[in-house]
Design an enzyme around this catalytic site. Structure first.
Site, mmCIF file in Angstrom:
data_model
loop_
_atom_site.group_PDB
_atom_site.id
_atom_site.type_symbol
_atom_site.label_atom_id
_atom_site.label_comp_id
_atom_site.label_asym_id
_atom_site.label_seq_id
_atom_site.Cartn_x
_atom_site.Cartn_y
_atom_site.Cartn_z
ATOM 1 N N ARG A 302 -9.665 10.736 2.028
ATOM 2 C CA ARG A 302 -11.105 10.823 1.810
ATOM 3 C C ARG A 302 -11.740 9.452 2.036
ATOM 4 N NH1 ARG A 302 -11.409 15.584 -1.795
ATOM 5 N NH2 ARG A 302 -9.838 16.882 -0.764
ATOM 6 N N GLU A 304 -14.281 8.106 1.208
ATOM 7 C CA GLU A 304 -15.383 8.046 0.272
ATOM 8 C C GLU A 304 -15.433 6.637 -0.308
ATOM 9 O OE1 GLU A 304 -16.499 11.073 -3.310
ATOM 10 O OE2 GLU A 304 -14.731 11.512 -2.110
ATOM 11 N N ARG A 310 -11.058 7.244 -10.962
ATOM 12 C CA ARG A 310 -10.297 8.435 -10.583
ATOM 13 C C ARG A 310 -10.382 8.808 -9.103
ATOM 14 N NH1 ARG A 310 -13.325 13.725 -13.068
ATOM 15 N NH2 ARG A 310 -15.345 13.444 -12.090
ATOM 16 N N HIS A 311 -10.892 7.916 -8.281
ATOM 17 C CA HIS A 311 -10.937 8.196 -6.844
ATOM 18 C C HIS A 311 -10.001 7.291 -6.068
ATOM 19 C CE1 HIS A 311 -14.733 10.261 -7.879
ATOM 20 N NE2 HIS A 311 -14.420 11.006 -6.836
ATOM 21 N N GLU A 453 -11.583 17.105 -13.832
ATOM 22 C CA GLU A 453 -11.180 18.089 -12.833
ATOM 23 C C GLU A 453 -9.858 17.685 -12.185
ATOM 24 O OE1 GLU A 453 -12.885 17.846 -8.947
ATOM 25 O OE2 GLU A 453 -11.021 18.930 -8.607
ATOM 26 N N SER A 456 -9.615 22.287 -7.621
ATOM 27 C CA SER A 456 -10.795 22.982 -7.172
ATOM 28 C C SER A 456 -10.293 24.127 -6.299
ATOM 29 C CB SER A 456 -11.668 22.015 -6.375
ATOM 30 O OG SER A 456 -12.955 22.537 -6.266
ATOM 31 N N ARG A 504 -3.929 12.693 -10.453
ATOM 32 C CA ARG A 504 -4.772 13.045 -11.597
ATOM 33 C C ARG A 504 -3.974 13.805 -12.657
ATOM 34 N NH1 ARG A 504 -10.925 14.664 -9.760
ATOM 35 N NH2 ARG A 504 -11.336 12.729 -8.624
#
Lengths: 530, 530
Positions: A302, A304, A310-311, A453, A456, A504
């Site tokens: 990702r 991002e 948590r990323h 989370e 998903s 996670r």
């Protein structure tokens, strides 16, 4: 190298590794070697005076280059128990700590998370010179010792092997550590509060990650990653028992799998390609290809620019996809049962690891219900609103609200694991099946551990026409996902699935607070090394 | 959709999927839908004349959107055996073939690699219209049928379930296939010779790969990838039983792990990065971090412009790294035993899959010895020279020579699996440990299946100084691998390991001839889709 070289080495205070080039380091090393050689010659002369009866019982071995097949059994530190008392054995371990005291030297030897005390004392087996040699060995060096296992009267509280110690008769260095360690292992396992109070050091995250090889040697790191290996094993074993097939999906893809944002670009010969943001499209294609129940474990990427606890830009996805008969809750039940099997397996098989991590990072034991609690999104929203949160019915959960809801659920239902079902359609990807009863909602779900989370998932649209409509609604270039949409044209079973973030799961199961602790070599927008 | 829509559909000969854009396809689909609607109205009028007593017993279901939780057990095709005779059951399957004959329609229903015959005949349970509906269903459509299981007097040779057939009483379409399939499954499983002789079609590789979702439905593909899932499982289970820990290594790295050539570049925010050509450096760092025995399963990337039968730009690496005590053959024994456990497990648990693949691609059963045959490189060279090959002592093996040596070894030792040990140092990577007895050779090895390399491995240099020398000798920029070299400065155990190519193991175990058959979605310099 001769044994004398090491005698010149002495422990120094830890300090930052020099950032100058390797060549300079090399020159310095050469100088040091010359100096050591001189000193060694001097020492030789001195020692020639007193005859060393133990001179064959210690020293630095030549680099192990597979010169010989030595028929010597090595006992592991963890196997050093009172049953071995009075046995003469060989052990390979690192020097964890070393303390000289008159004619004796106490070492703590470490292998992985296990430690044992070892004693070398001037006497029948060891000379003064041998004890001095042992006392001068650098921490983290790897040694072979021959020793007699002795029961001790008082438990040795500082070691994992508390009922025995080793009386060393021979000691040889297999691999020497440089004297200055970039971080001290005892600092690296100190609980965060303790350091401040007592003026003792803890190690900050960047120092840990910059020197990850040392940081991974701590009992805490050893425990975290052994448990993580267990998560993968439990995930796969559970699914294989349920009839799933493991698949391997490509990571280099020709079009961004989840829309164009946050995707890494790769130069691919004369064209460019992307790194898969998930195995989504491919695992669904496997369902269309009749594999029925599939899983895969692999990296997802990702791009991002999120610098949060948590990323990560690269993490490990545990992915599931499954054809069902009539209702996607069939799949939800499979997934929640898989998670429950993981929780049970961790609890039953990794108690030592859990307790080891808890010593440094205390947390409440992880709680879950059977069957797993499943709430509808609407219900979750009602709980949040009752707690004073203002948000619209079709808004997504923010991270703080996610966490708050986790606390509310924990209070009301006493579980750290639950499913939130029937998300608003607007906040889910284009391939999500709309709710048949309310077009504002969808057959989709997230799963949470300790209010964050970890999965998903959703029923997917398995009809090419509806999928085309949904993709167009999301403004996705149909030409780019043609192979994917075409997969549904030749008969496609209804199916659902989900993607779990491995790091996670490990972090939240153990109650840790930063995902970099559960990724061996984490990648974020600012970190690409080691 | 109504049930009448399908009646307009008729089977057509396969032909290439139109390459025009999706929008055009959509327009055509809309036109076809209007036409079908008209036809349906006509059909409605016609059928209104004759009353259809069975009209609730067949039709097209609305798209399964999880409208209801139906309490209906579905029996799997593979479980349809004589023990179920006279039972009324529900089955979900694809229409594999369909043949109408007067007032009857024979279907072959397929689920994965299993098939069963089904009969719908005009009578108490089915009307003329219902039989016509069944006869007009498109191949590969997914249906639910309610039927009575009937024993048959004569074995049905064309189906996997030979002792029973289904007498259908209800039939509903779950997902319709478009009438024109891009390839026919019966063509796709035909042995290559057979097509030519009898003027029947086979399917070329590009057509298969362009339409991989259909190609993966064949019995051969189902068998190949179920067996491949087994290879992964056997690999991991064997290693976990031996005390290994599974690790996850980063795929995005800051410097090319194996030198600069053949590496893919990734845009990484404001800088660039590379895709890992192997987990080599990271699994070694885990050894330096005391994990002792580690394995990982994950993608590796090679930007090699090789268009051969055995090269992919992305493949799955099964990687092992392990600390040893005194000799790297300790590790070689672990690896060969792991391979032997895989071979035995495949033989014992995947016999059906092996035989299924053999029907289309005949090959000799895979042979191996216990203990595994280990030859020195020099011995291999002597065998080749005796067979007339001219090559220098320090040359690497070419692919043809590799294969020839495989044949010579098979003739002499009757094994399809062996180890070639002690390669010339010059042809191995910089981190390879030199042979202590002869500086021209090294402590390195390859492993071969049916004469092709499946693993490359070695004892690694675990001494920072020697590693620096070797890297400089290979012209590698030391600054770029600083974190790696630094890993060895704080005590490093002697260690060895190797990397196995998953797709090659599957290909060579099954005696297949192209690696694209054992990669679900293969990537090569010319293929990035699907």
């Amino acid at each position: 190298m001769t044994k004398e070289n090491v005698q010149g080495a002495s422990e120094e205070e830890p300090q930052g590794q020099s950032k100058k080039g390797l060549k300079k380091q090399q020159k310095e090393a050469e100088k040091a070697a010359k100096k050591a050689e001189k000193q060694a010659k001097l020492a030789d002369q001195q020692e020639a005076d007193e005859d060393d009866f133990a001179k064959d019982r210690y020293g630095v071995c030549p680099m192990v280059q597979s010169q010989q097949k030595l028929d010597r059994a090595l006992v592991r530190v963890q196997d050093l128990t009172p049953e071995k008392a009075e046995q003469q054995i060989w052990v390979r371990a690192r020097i964890h700590t070393s303390r000289a005291k008159g004619k004796q030297c106490f070492l703590v030897l470490r292998h992985q998370q296990f430690t044992v005390q070892a004693l070398i004392a001037v006497g029948d087996h060891a000379s003064k010179q041998m004890v001095k040699f042992a006392a001068n060995l650098t921490k983290e060096s790897i040694i072979d010792v021959e020793a007699v296992v002795k029961k001790v009267d008082q438990k040795i509280e500082s070691c994992s092997q508390q009922d025995v110690e080793l009386h060393v008769e021979r000691i040889f260095v297999i691999s020497q550590s440089e004297p200055r360690l970039p971080l001290q292992l005892e600092d690296a396992v100190r609980p965060e509060g303790d350091g401040d109070e007592e003026g003792r050091a803890t190690v900050n995250q960047d120092t840990r990650l910059d020197n990850r090889v040392i940081d991974l040697r701590t009992t805490t790191s050893q425990a975290i990653f052994r448990l993580q290996s267990g998560v993968c094993q439990l995930f796969r074993d559970t699914l294989i028992n349920k009839g799933f097939v493991e698949i391997q999906t490509p990571k280099i893809i020709s079009a961004a799998s989840e829309g164009g944002a946050n995707v890494f670009t790769v130069s691919y010969f004369k064209t460019s390609a992307y790194l898969a943001q998930s195995p989504q499209l491919y695992k669904q294609m496997c369902i269309c290809a009749d594999f029925d129940k599939v899983f895969c474990v692999g990296p997802v990427f990702r791009a991002e620019d999120s610098n949060t606890h948590r990323h990560l830009t690269e993490f490990v996805g545990l992915d599931i996809e499954m054809a069902f008969n009539y209702h996607y809750h069939e799949v939800v039940d499979y997934i929640t049962d898989t998670m429950v099997q993981i929780f049970k397996g961790l609890h039953d098989r990794f108690q030592t690891e859990i307790q080891t991590v808890n010593k440094q990072y205390p947390s409440e034991p992880f709680k879950f219900l059977e069957p797993t609690l499943r709430l509808e999104y609407k219900e979750g929203l009602a709980m949040l609103k009752a707690a004073g949160v203002e948000m619209g019915d079709e808004d997504d959960l923010s991270t703080p609200n996610e966490k708050l809801l986790g606390r509310l659920v924990k209070e009301k239902y006493d579980t750290d694991f639950y499913v939130l079902d029937k998300y608003p359609l607007a906040v889910r990807p284009f391939y999500t099946m709309p709710d048949p009863n309310n077009p504002k909602y969808s057959n989709s779900y997230d799963m949470f551990m300790r209010g964050e989370e970890i999965l998903s998932g959703a029923q997917r649209v398995h009809d090419a026409q509806l999928l085309t409509e949904r993709a167009m609604h999301h403004g996705i270039d149909l030409e780019k996902i043609k192979a994917y949409i075409d997969s549904f044209r030749y008969g496609a079973p209804p199916h659902a699935g989900g993607g779990i973030g491995l790091e996670r799961v490990t972090m939240l199961y153990l109650g840790l607070h930063n995902i970099r602790q559960t990724s061996m070599f984490p990648r974020d927008p600012k970190r690409l090394t080691p």
